[in-house]
Design an enzyme around this catalytic site. Structure first.
Site, PDB file in Angstrom:
ATOM      1  N   CYS A   1      33.808  39.428  36.982  1.00 46.82           N
ATOM      2  CA  CYS A   1      33.295  38.078  36.743  1.00 46.82           C
ATOM      3  C   CYS A   1      32.016  37.774  37.512  1.00 46.82           C
ATOM      4  CB  CYS A   1      34.356  37.057  37.148  1.00 46.82           C
ATOM      5  SG  CYS A   1      34.734  37.195  38.893  1.00 46.82           S
TER       6      CYS A   1
ATOM      7  N   ASP B   1      31.830  37.114  40.731  1.00 47.23           N
ATOM      8  CA  ASP B   1      32.064  36.287  41.910  1.00 47.23           C
ATOM      9  C   ASP B   1      31.913  37.116  43.192  1.00 47.23           C
ATOM     10  OD1 ASP B   1      32.474  34.143  40.318  1.00 47.23           O
ATOM     11  OD2 ASP B   1      34.649  34.216  40.390  1.00 47.23           O
TER      12      ASP B   1
ATOM     13  N   CYS C   1      36.445  31.724  41.796  1.00 46.73           N
ATOM     14  CA  CYS C   1      37.432  30.854  41.151  1.00 46.73           C
ATOM     15  C   CYS C   1      38.547  30.460  42.134  1.00 46.73           C
ATOM     16  CB  CYS C   1      38.043  31.597  39.967  1.00 46.73           C
ATOM     17  SG  CYS C   1      39.085  32.954  40.506  1.00 46.73           S
TER      18      CYS C   1
ATOM     19  N   CYS D   1      41.048  38.988  40.491  1.00 48.77           N
ATOM     20  CA  CYS D   1      40.526  38.129  41.551  1.00 48.77           C
ATOM     21  C   CYS D   1      41.154  38.501  42.895  1.00 48.77           C
ATOM     22  CB  CYS D   1      40.827  36.668  41.261  1.00 48.77           C
ATOM     23  SG  CYS D   1      40.492  36.190  39.575  1.00 48.77           S
TER      24      CYS D   1
HETATM   25 FE1  FES Z   1      35.987  35.610  39.520  1.00 49.78          FE
HETATM   26 FE2  FES Z   1      38.472  35.027  39.872  1.00 49.78          FE
HETATM   27  S1  FES Z   1      37.327  34.722  38.063  1.00 49.78           S
HETATM   28  S2  FES Z   1      37.183  36.056  41.240  1.00 49.78           S
END
Ligand code: FES
Length: 127
Positions: free
Chosen positions: A33, A35, A58, A102
């Site tokens: 994602c 992140d 998230c 995640c």
């Molecule tokens: Fe990116 Fe959870 S959607 S770490």
């Protein structure tokens, strides 16, 4: 759905922030994602005496970072190295399947911070 524990750690994250004079820093990005998570550790007598995290991600990523700091705080580096991705998810009462990626971030960031600490120690010893 998220477990109560996940919601609790998401709403009241433990050990959030930065350690300016950290002994080890682990940074990881989630390829799924995009992140990001950063884990800072302070080490004394081979024990993690303080740990903090910064997460740009998230709710599940924030909850897992918070949980990994709780699992690792006060542990020896050897014990903390054994904290797995699955341990983090289990300690939160599980995560929805699509959110399992995640939870990988938190354990990985912790392990990177420990490796960073060892690397810095070697440089210090070589001086
Ligand atoms: Fe990116 Fe959870 S959607 S770490």
């Amino acid at each position: 759905m998220y477990s109560e524990k996940v919601m609790d750690h998401f709403k009241n994250p433990r050990n959030m922030g930065e350690i300016p004079d950290a002994d080890g820093i682990g940074t990881v990005g989630n390829p799924v994602c995009g992140d990001m998570m950063e884990v800072y550790i302070k080490v004394k007598d081979k024990c993690i005496v303080d740990i903090k995290f910064k997460t740009f991600g998230c709710g599940a990523a924030i909850a897992t970072s918070s949980m990994v700091t709780e699992l690792a705080k006060g542990k020896t580096l050897e014990e903390a190295k054994k904290i797995t991705r699955a341990n983090v998810a289990e300690s939160l009462g599980g995560l929805p399947k699509i959110k399992m990626h995640c939870s990988n971030l938190a354990a990985d960031a912790l392990h990177h911070a420990i490796e960073d600490y060892y690397k810095k120690q070697k440089i210090e010893e070589a001086k």
